[in-house]
Enzyme design. Structure first.
Site, PDB file in Angstrom:
ATOM      1  N   GLU A 261       6.322   2.316  11.767  1.00 45.98           N
ATOM      2  CA  GLU A 261       7.371   2.390  12.795  1.00 45.98           C
ATOM      3  C   GLU A 261       8.448   3.316  12.254  1.00 45.98           C
ATOM      4  OE1 GLU A 261       7.104   1.281  15.667  1.00 45.98           O
ATOM      5  OE2 GLU A 261       5.587  -0.293  15.556  1.00 45.98           O
ATOM      6  N   CYS A 295      16.450   2.782  15.718  1.00 51.81           N
ATOM      7  CA  CYS A 295      15.399   3.768  15.962  1.00 51.81           C
ATOM      8  C   CYS A 295      15.236   4.024  17.451  1.00 51.81           C
ATOM      9  CB  CYS A 295      14.079   3.326  15.337  1.00 51.81           C
ATOM     10  SG  CYS A 295      13.607   1.646  15.769  1.00 51.81           S
TER      11      CYS A 295
END
Length: 512
Positions: A261, A295
């Site tokens: 990720e 993010c």
């Protein structure tokens, strides 16, 4: 400032940073945790040595054999108890997350709620580790596939979500029959220790062996130990694309599995049919929430030329209302960046915006005055840019929002959105059904997350979380993300008195 919470969470002034559950070790060097809120030292943590690491891995391997033998619903019961413990400690842990990381107290509480939610989800999954029944082409044969635990799962997490991402992996891995070794961010080590203490207590109360949940503490070398270790079949790593490429290369070289990720460069498309009030809320929170250090933070606002000036005026006016300061004060909208290195990256990005032809629409730079004792508070920035600017193509972990104008149809906006190397989260603001459906089609967003009439930030745990391209391709949390933590096996059972071969192959010989 949070002495009561530290005591409640069992964190000492000098804490041991290595644990196999309820046992703790202290043989390495000291790490000091400083709060970006006020610059004060919160505590000291003793890092993990290579010898400590070896002990952790051997203990984990031994524990996994016992843990995997426990029925999955019983493993789910342990996670249920952990969820209850989190409910009890939510205010204290949420405050620690806020103070050590710098996000607002509301966001810190929200992160702990994510942990509670994934525990609830994992408990349900513990009774749904389904395989498939498959019809065989051979008579009197039965085929099916099933899932078995992988073994030891290594987790490398980042500072921006110092507890939630670990819980996504841990809750699912544990109900799947794996054990976990966690290397949290060295910037938020006390959050890691607090989580391990809670889960360790639950495991100990249930008379389970050491090694089911372990933590190690240290810099990138500790992460390399995990990545290089052939005894660990899966590494789940969250962080920068640069870090992810290193992990992927190392793990692939030993034919291990990676769950990555990584970075995002997320955009909201604003069409002429958008509800501008909703757009404003989604864009502002997406851009300044967690001080732009998610993010999924909104980096780009791609606005149709017919409404560009109106949106620009509204969002710059909204920025003038933002309150920046101590994140434990719930009146403030934005807290500090994680450290002074992040401030330097913010300043460098501002310089590059101007060098490459961008126009700043709001004030930039550090916050002046006594309130910025840590030196980590900055002003959120809006800039007019072109999508192809080098700085726009790069993810900057800071509250910088780029306004980009598009002409023509929504296809042009989608093309701009997709023309970056990252592919995590995306959104479109529109009340036009055709635009919305095109955005969600194969010809639309190329991101792992695509939203309509909500922003890019704030995913729920029920859906699989992750992205494409240089975001890494991994999926965590909801849906069927549990499958990454297991090995898949196909089984065929012959209950006839003969042995027919697949594909009708004839292989005759005298077997007597």
């Amino acid at each position: 400032m949070i002495k009561k919470e530290l005591k409640q969470l069992g964190i000492e002034a000098i804490s041991k940073g290595t644990s196999t559950g309820n046992e703790w070790f202290a043989n390495g060097n000291s790490l000091h945790s400083f709060s970006p809120v006020d610059g004060l030292e919160i505590g000291e943590v003793i890092s993990t040595t290579k010898e400590d690491y070896e002990h952790v891995v051997e203990t984990a391997i031994s524990a996994q054999k016992h843990w995997a033998s426990i029925p999955a619903p019983k493993r789910g019961e342990i996670i249920r108890q952990f969820g209850e413990k989190l409910r009890e400690q939510k205010p204290a842990l949420g405050k620690l997350v806020s103070y050590e990381m710098g996000k607002s107290y509301q966001e810190g509480m929200g992160e702990v709620q994510e942990m509670i939610d994934i525990c609830d989800f994992a408990v349900g999954i513990s009774r749904q580790l389904y395989g498939n029944t498959i019809h065989s082409e051979r008579p009197s044969h039965r085929m099916y596939d099933q899932y078995h635990p992988l073994g030891v799962v290594g987790i490398i997490s980042a500072f921006n979500f110092p507890v939630a991402v670990w819980s996504w992996n841990t809750a699912l891995a544990l109900v799947c029959g794996d054990v976990v070794i966690w290397k949290g961010s060295e910037k938020t080590p006390l959050c890691s220790i607090a989580c391990q203490r809670m889960l360790g207590e639950i495991l100990h109360e249930n008379q389970l062996p050491e090694g089911i949940s372990s933590i190690i503490t240290g810099d990138l070398n500790a992460g390399k130990w995990l990545s290089e270790d052939k005894r660990i079949p899966l590494i789940s790593a969250t962080g920068s694309t640069k870090m992810g490429k290193q992990v992927a290369s190392t793990v692939a070289s030993r034919l291990g599995k990676s769950l990555l990720e990584l970075g995002g460069n997320n955009a909201i498309i604003v069409t002429p049919d958008a509800d501008l009030h909703m757009t404003l809320i989604g864009a502002v929170f997406g851009a300044v929430g967690t001080a732009g250090q998610r993010c999924t933070s909104t980096r780009r606002l791609i606005i149709h030329e017919s409404i560009y000036e109106s949106v620009k005026e509204s969002i710059t006016a909204a920025y003038r209302q933002l309150k920046i300061g101590n994140p434990l004060n719930e009146e403030n909208h934005m807290g500090p960046l994680i450290d002074k290195k992040a401030v330097d990256m913010y300043n460098q990005a501002i310089s590059k915006i101007e060098e490459q032809g961008g126009i700043l629409l709001t004030e930039s730079g550090p916050i002046n005055g006594d309130s910025n004792q840590s030196g980590c508070y900055v002003k959120p920035v809006i800039a007019e840019v072109q999508n192809h600017f080098e700085i726009v193509q790069t993810e900057t972990f800071a509250p910088i929002l780029y306004l980009i104008k598009y002409k023509g149809g929504v296809e042009d906006a989608i093309s701009l959105q997709n023309s970056v190397v990252q592919g995590l989260s995306s959104a479109i603001m529109t009340n036009n059904l055709r635009e919305a459906e095109l955005f969600l089609s194969h010809a639309g967003s190329d991101c792992g997350i695509a939203n309509v009439n909500i922003g890019t930030s704030g995913a729920e745990i029920g859906g699989a979380f992750g992205g494409e391209k240089e975001t890494g391709g991994g999926r965590e949390s909801g849906s069927d993300a549990w499958k990454i933590y297991m090995r898949r096996q196909t089984n065929t059972i012959n209950y006839s008195t003969s042995l027919p071969l697949a594909q009708g192959i004839s292989f005759n010989f005298n077997s007597k």
